[in-house]
Design a protein around this motif. Structure first.
Motif: not given
Length: 305
Positions: A196-202, A224-240
């Motif tokens: 929901e947050v990703a879609a709101l930002l997108g 995230l790319k889909l929900l954010g309409r390819n307009r929202v950048d991403v940070t990845i932490g613990s999963a890396l």
């Protein structure tokens, strides 16, 4: 969608934590990873990989016995990669200049502007006068309560009465250069994004925005790319794997730098289970490609951001 790296510093060390576990009392946090490397190491790594716009977050309050250690780490990272990183955590009009002079491209602010649970436009305007709109990022990190997302402050421990919604994003866009939004309920859990947050930002952001929280697979990035309409950048932490996770840092970097319509060869493990790509997804994509008349093999390839 661009990958924005992070350097989270707590008790003088670079860490990955579960966001909702952070407590000022006793400087406590549930830790996913504690690095043996200092913050400057990560800053130099990001500079070498040509990753800009990442953020440093100080996770200790000024009252903490560890605050000066945490601040020294942060300043060393800024000096190691001048102009390449943003910084947040206890930023005020009085201390913002020190971080900008040390090399921060932007300062990230929440608690100073959202004081005592309310949005204070006079304090927001004071921040703008101190650093200019072009060097200010508003951190609108949020938690869900009674079905709605509320902006949270003080290292995500205190709720404000301000909803994170289209109206709020529209009102605040004129005061800053970017938004940073941690979905705190999933932050550090590496168990999927807050859709929901990703879609709101997108759908609603008029300025650049970065989403953080819960990314744990390449499928999450596609979602995230889909929900954010390819307009929202991403940070990845613990999963890396850089921070003890299972996603390849090198692969994420390659994906981030690749042209939007490009493909790169990466090592992908197919099957069921954590970190693997389900075979039914591959079959579905192959069928879609066949139906659309696309040519070329997608085997062993992942679509770029």
């Amino acid at each position: 969608m661009k990958f924005r790296p992070c350097i989270d510093i707590h008790n003088g060390k670079v860490k990955q934590i579960v966001g909702g576990s952070l407590k000022d009392a006793g400087d406590q946090a549930e830790e996913n990873f504690v690095s043996e490397q200092d913050a400057a190491f990560f800053a130099r790594l990001y500079q070498n990989k040509k990753l800009s716009g990442g953020h440093i977050i100080l996770l200790n309050p000024p009252s903490s016995e560890f605050y000066e250690q945490t601040k020294r780490q942060a300043l060393s990272a800024l000096r190691a990669y001048p102009g390449g990183l943003q910084i947040g955590g206890g930023i005020t009009p009085e201390n913002a200049g020190e971080y900008l002079e040390a090399g921060a491209s932007h300062v990230i602010v929440t608690s100073y502007v959202f004081k005592d649970g309310k949005l204070h436009y006079d304090r927001l305007q004071e921040m703008v006068r101190a650093v200019s709109k072009n060097r200010l990022v508003l951190d609108l990190s949020c938690r869900k309560r009674e079905g709605s997302y509320y902006i949270v402050t003080d290292r995500w421990q205190k709720y404000t009465d301000v909803l994170l919604n289209e109206e709020t994003l529209h009102k605040l866009a004129g005061f800053c250069d970017e938004f940073l939004v941690h979905a705190v309920d999933v932050e550090g859990k590496a168990n999927g994004i807050e859709a929901e947050v990703a879609a709101l930002l997108g759908n609603s952001c008029e300025i650049p925005s970065t989403y953080a929280g819960g990314v744990h697979s390449y499928e999450d990035l596609e979602k995230l790319k889909l929900l954010g309409r390819n307009r929202v950048d991403v940070t990845i932490g613990s999963a890396l794997d850089l921070f003890g996770g299972r996603m390849s840092f090198e692969t994420v970097v390659l994906l981030s730098h690749k042209k939007p319509d490009g493909h790169i060869n990466v090592k992908v493990e197919f099957g069921e289970g954590e970190g693997k790509v389900p075979l039914d997804n591959i079959a579905k994509r192959a069928e879609e490609a066949s139906d659309s008349g696309e040519s070329g093999s997608h085997k062993g390839c992942v679509e770029a951001f």
